[in-house]
Design an enzyme around this catalytic site. Sequence first.
Site, PDB file in Angstrom:
ATOM      1  N   LEU A  16     -12.582 -39.677 -24.882  1.00  0.00           N
ATOM      2  CA  LEU A  16     -11.385 -39.525 -25.714  1.00  0.00           C
ATOM      3  C   LEU A  16     -10.518 -38.379 -25.205  1.00  0.00           C
ATOM      4  CD1 LEU A  16     -13.141 -39.733 -29.219  1.00  0.00           C
ATOM      5  CD2 LEU A  16     -11.809 -41.562 -28.154  1.00  0.00           C
ATOM      6  N   GLY A  17      -9.307 -38.323 -25.703  1.00  0.00           N
ATOM      7  CA  GLY A  17      -8.446 -37.156 -25.525  1.00  0.00           C
ATOM      8  C   GLY A  17      -8.146 -36.797 -24.082  1.00  0.00           C
ATOM      9  N   ASN A  90     -14.785 -30.601 -19.326  1.00  0.00           N
ATOM     10  CA  ASN A  90     -13.790 -30.728 -20.385  1.00  0.00           C
ATOM     11  C   ASN A  90     -14.378 -30.738 -21.788  1.00  0.00           C
ATOM     12  OD1 ASN A  90     -11.221 -31.895 -21.758  1.00  0.00           O
ATOM     13  ND2 ASN A  90     -12.750 -33.512 -22.035  1.00  0.00           N
ATOM     14  N   TYR A 155     -14.507 -19.685 -31.274  1.00  0.00           N
ATOM     15  CA  TYR A 155     -13.750 -20.454 -30.273  1.00  0.00           C
ATOM     16  C   TYR A 155     -13.116 -19.503 -29.255  1.00  0.00           C
ATOM     17  CZ  TYR A 155     -10.814 -24.269 -28.507  1.00  0.00           C
ATOM     18  OH  TYR A 155     -10.208 -25.216 -27.714  1.00  0.00           O
ATOM     19  N   LYS A 159     -13.978 -19.630 -25.221  1.00  0.00           N
ATOM     20  CA  LYS A 159     -12.947 -19.948 -24.230  1.00  0.00           C
ATOM     21  C   LYS A 159     -12.613 -18.743 -23.349  1.00  0.00           C
ATOM     22  CE  LYS A 159     -12.429 -24.272 -25.225  1.00  0.00           C
ATOM     23  NZ  LYS A 159     -12.842 -25.313 -24.247  1.00  0.00           N
ATOM     24  N   ILE A 190      -2.790 -29.655 -27.912  1.00  0.00           N
ATOM     25  CA  ILE A 190      -2.556 -31.000 -27.410  1.00  0.00           C
ATOM     26  C   ILE A 190      -2.945 -31.977 -28.515  1.00  0.00           C
ATOM     27  CG2 ILE A 190      -3.032 -32.619 -25.546  1.00  0.00           C
ATOM     28  CD1 ILE A 190      -1.805 -29.925 -24.624  1.00  0.00           C
ATOM     29  N   THR A 192      -4.726 -34.443 -29.636  1.00  0.00           N
ATOM     30  CA  THR A 192      -5.953 -35.172 -29.326  1.00  0.00           C
ATOM     31  C   THR A 192      -6.735 -35.391 -30.622  1.00  0.00           C
ATOM     32  OG1 THR A 192      -7.209 -33.127 -29.019  1.00  0.00           O
ATOM     33  CG2 THR A 192      -6.097 -34.039 -27.069  1.00  0.00           C
ATOM     34  N   PRO A 193      -7.781 -36.221 -30.597  1.00  0.00           N
ATOM     35  CA  PRO A 193      -8.612 -36.383 -31.794  1.00  0.00           C
ATOM     36  C   PRO A 193      -9.156 -35.053 -32.335  1.00  0.00           C
ATOM     37  CG  PRO A 193      -9.085 -38.137 -30.265  1.00  0.00           C
ATOM     38  CD  PRO A 193      -8.141 -37.201 -29.550  1.00  0.00           C
ATOM     39  N   GLN A 256       5.266 -15.696 -25.357  1.00  0.00           N
ATOM     40  CA  GLN A 256       5.896 -14.947 -26.451  1.00  0.00           C
ATOM     41  C   GLN A 256       5.294 -13.564 -26.622  1.00  0.00           C
ATOM     42  OE1 GLN A 256       6.830 -18.065 -29.785  1.00  0.00           O
ATOM     43  NE2 GLN A 256       4.890 -18.634 -28.846  1.00  0.00           N
TER      44      GLN A 256
END
Length: 256
Positions: A16-17, A90, A155, A159, A190, A192-193, A256
């Site tokens: 997916l995605g 991914n 998270y 990452k 993005i 995505t699901p 930003q």
Amino acid sequence: MGRVSGKVALVTGAALGIGRATALLLAREGARVVVADMKEKEGQATVAEIESAGGEALFVSLNVTVEADWEKAMAATLSRFGRLDIAVNNAGILYSGSVETTSLADWRRVQSVNLDGVFLGTRYAVEAMKPHGGGSIINLSSIEGLIGDPTLAAYNASKGGVRLFTKSAALHCARSGYKIRVNSIHPGYIWTPMVQGFTAETPDQVAARQKLIDLHPLGHLGEPDDIAYGIVFLASDESKFMTGSELVIDGGYTAQ
């Protein structure tokens, strides 16, 4: 066409995605693709789409946190295609929680998929690529690997870890003379699901989506192909002078 012709690619989370879009685009550009995921039905659908377009693909069941699964996936890849040239780590999960609201169990779950999975994927990819004169490993980090968010403690950590681990692996491979390049990709939000599921947790999904859109100066969310095109660039010889680098594709989010 043919930017990765003759190469063999393995993509995790390819059902997916972003993973699916990447598998399809790599195949379109000439690669034979190993579609790796826990979702067999959707993964086989990705394989079928590649094959219907004249490409060659193989589905392997892979839980990126389980080392034995990696051993089986790499063995299946080498048995079918004889080599590995491209690895796209991914697969990942999103968890929302601050330092105070995140439990140790949830912290460890996020790290196991997002960071341990990338470590194992990189380690086994290096092992598979060394005998064949090099390759390209692309690890999916995030804008959240570059900046902090008070509600994404686990998270952010995972990452950010992917970002610096990628640099370490890149230096090791370069200085060892393996001709293996290792780079990270840093997407903005993005559609995505995974992101759809994130907005679905809120009472007002339309408002939640608009809030995410507003974070990006370009005024819209990204699409899976936006990231897949960057991955194909890093997978191809067009990026032969890049290793240990970050490719940020975020609609201006981090400017930003």
